[in-house]
Write a protein that holds these residues in place. Structure first.
Motif, short mmCIF file in Angstrom:
data_model
loop_
_atom_site.label_atom_id
_atom_site.label_comp_id
_atom_site.label_asym_id
_atom_site.label_seq_id
_atom_site.Cartn_x
_atom_site.Cartn_y
_atom_site.Cartn_z
N SER A 131 26.81 40.77 87.21
CA SER A 131 27.68 40.21 86.17
C SER A 131 28.85 41.14 85.86
O SER A 131 29.83 40.71 85.23
N GLU A 152 19.41 36.95 78.23
CA GLU A 152 19.70 35.56 78.59
C GLU A 152 20.96 35.07 77.89
O GLU A 152 21.81 34.40 78.50
N GLU A 153 21.12 35.43 76.63
CA GLU A 153 22.30 35.01 75.86
C GLU A 153 23.57 35.66 76.42
O GLU A 153 24.61 35.00 76.55
N SER A 156 24.39 33.89 79.73
CA SER A 156 24.89 32.53 79.51
C SER A 156 26.36 32.55 79.11
O SER A 156 27.13 31.66 79.48
N ALA A 157 26.74 33.58 78.35
CA ALA A 157 28.13 33.68 77.92
C ALA A 157 29.05 34.22 79.00
O ALA A 157 30.20 33.81 79.12
N GLY A 159 28.07 34.92 82.67
CA GLY A 159 27.89 34.49 84.04
C GLY A 159 27.95 35.65 85.02
O GLY A 159 28.01 36.82 84.62
N ARG A 189 12.55 32.39 80.35
CA ARG A 189 13.90 32.96 80.47
C ARG A 189 14.34 33.05 81.93
O ARG A 189 15.52 32.79 82.25
N LYS A 192 15.37 29.61 83.11
CA LYS A 192 16.66 29.22 82.54
C LYS A 192 17.81 29.94 83.24
O LYS A 192 18.87 29.35 83.50
N ILE A 193 17.62 31.21 83.56
CA ILE A 193 18.66 31.96 84.26
C ILE A 193 18.85 31.43 85.68
O ILE A 193 19.99 31.28 86.16
N LEU A 196 20.85 28.33 85.40
CA LEU A 196 22.24 28.67 85.14
C LEU A 196 22.97 29.02 86.43
O LEU A 196 24.10 28.56 86.67
N ARG A 199 23.58 25.84 88.51
CA ARG A 199 24.68 25.03 87.96
C ARG A 199 26.04 25.65 88.26
O ARG A 199 27.05 24.94 88.32
N SER A 200 26.05 26.96 88.48
CA SER A 200 27.30 27.65 88.78
C SER A 200 27.65 27.58 90.27
O SER A 200 28.65 28.16 90.69
#
Length: 247
Positions: A131, A152-153, A156-157, A159, A189, A192-193, A196, A199-200
């Motif tokens: 990141s 995780e937060e 998410s912000a 990427g 978590r 979810k990552i 993410l 989706r990217s």
């Protein structure tokens, strides 16, 4: 790995020890592996039995584990555990500015792409580094400490950097079965990552293996690197799951 090279190269850079298992083929990728107990030799041996393209492995040890691998400060997660002191940014600078040049002057040119892998907190660092830096194309986070407070937060912000094409994430299927309020969130978590990343547009796999955090660490690390060395998305087949169970 077809063109095996039986010799290895030992370097010391900024207090860390790096063992390089160089590839004989020019234009091959290089994978960097941050290690806790100098497991690079065992991972390299495991990879020799797996079908993947030729590559160089650079295993790094001598790390200040709860400092170098953690993105920010965090209090101990259990009684007797050390605090995390958030030295990942400085270690990432050492890795890219000091370790990379020393390692890559020893390998066949050009380097096709760089990968980064790690287990536990080093799996957390692999994703954090991806990141913050465009040096990496593929990452493997095996039993990554993605329960880390705020991670995780943060991800998410922010990427990942645009260079990441492949991401492999795995866990033991018993890792979330704990009373620890932090670690019990790890599977949720991690899933979810992984979602993410997908989706990217990143070629992403989340693999759930049998066992707890300490089960088959060498084979699971090698499997993550091997998957990243493939050119297309695939789930590790059931035969590999049976292999893990029978190891």
């Amino acid at each position: 790995m077809k063109k095996e090279n039986n010799h290895k190269i030992l370097l010391h850079v900024s207090g860390r020890e790096i063992v390089i298992y160089p590839c004989l083929s020019p234009g091959s990728p290089i994978f960097y592996l941050n290690t806790f107990e100098e497991e690079g030799e065992r991972v390299h041996q495991a990879l020799r039995s797996m079908e993947c393209q030729d590559f160089t492995l650079a295993a790094i040890s001598g790390l200040d584990w709860h400092h170098d691998m953690t993105p920010w400060e965090m209090s101990p997660v259990s009684e007797g555990a050390p605090p995390c002191t958030g030295g990942a940014d400085e270690y990432l600078r050492v890795l890219t500015e000091e370790i990379f040049p020393r390692v890559e002057e020893k390998v066949q040119k050009p380097v096709l792409w760089r990968g980064l892998a790690g287990y536990s907190l080093a799996g957390l660092f692999a994703i954090y580094a991806a990141s913050r830096s465009t040096y990496f194309s593929r990452i493997a986070s095996i039993s990554g400490s993605l329960w880390f407070t705020g991670f995780e937060e943060y991800l998410s912000a922010r990427g990942l950097a645009g260079n990441i094409t492949h991401a492999y994430l795995s866990l033991g299927d018993r890792e979330c079965r704990t009373g620890n309020p932090y670690m019990k969130t790890v599977q949720d978590r991690t899933e979810k990552i992984a979602a993410l990343f997908s989706r990217s547009g990143i070629d992403t796999v989340f693999q759930l293996n049998p066992g707890n955090h300490f089960k088959n660490t060498t084979r699971r690390t090698a499997a993550g690197i091997a998957w990243c060395l493939t050119a297309s998305k695939r789930i590790i087949p059931d035969t590999d799951r049976n292999f893990f169970e029978n190891s």
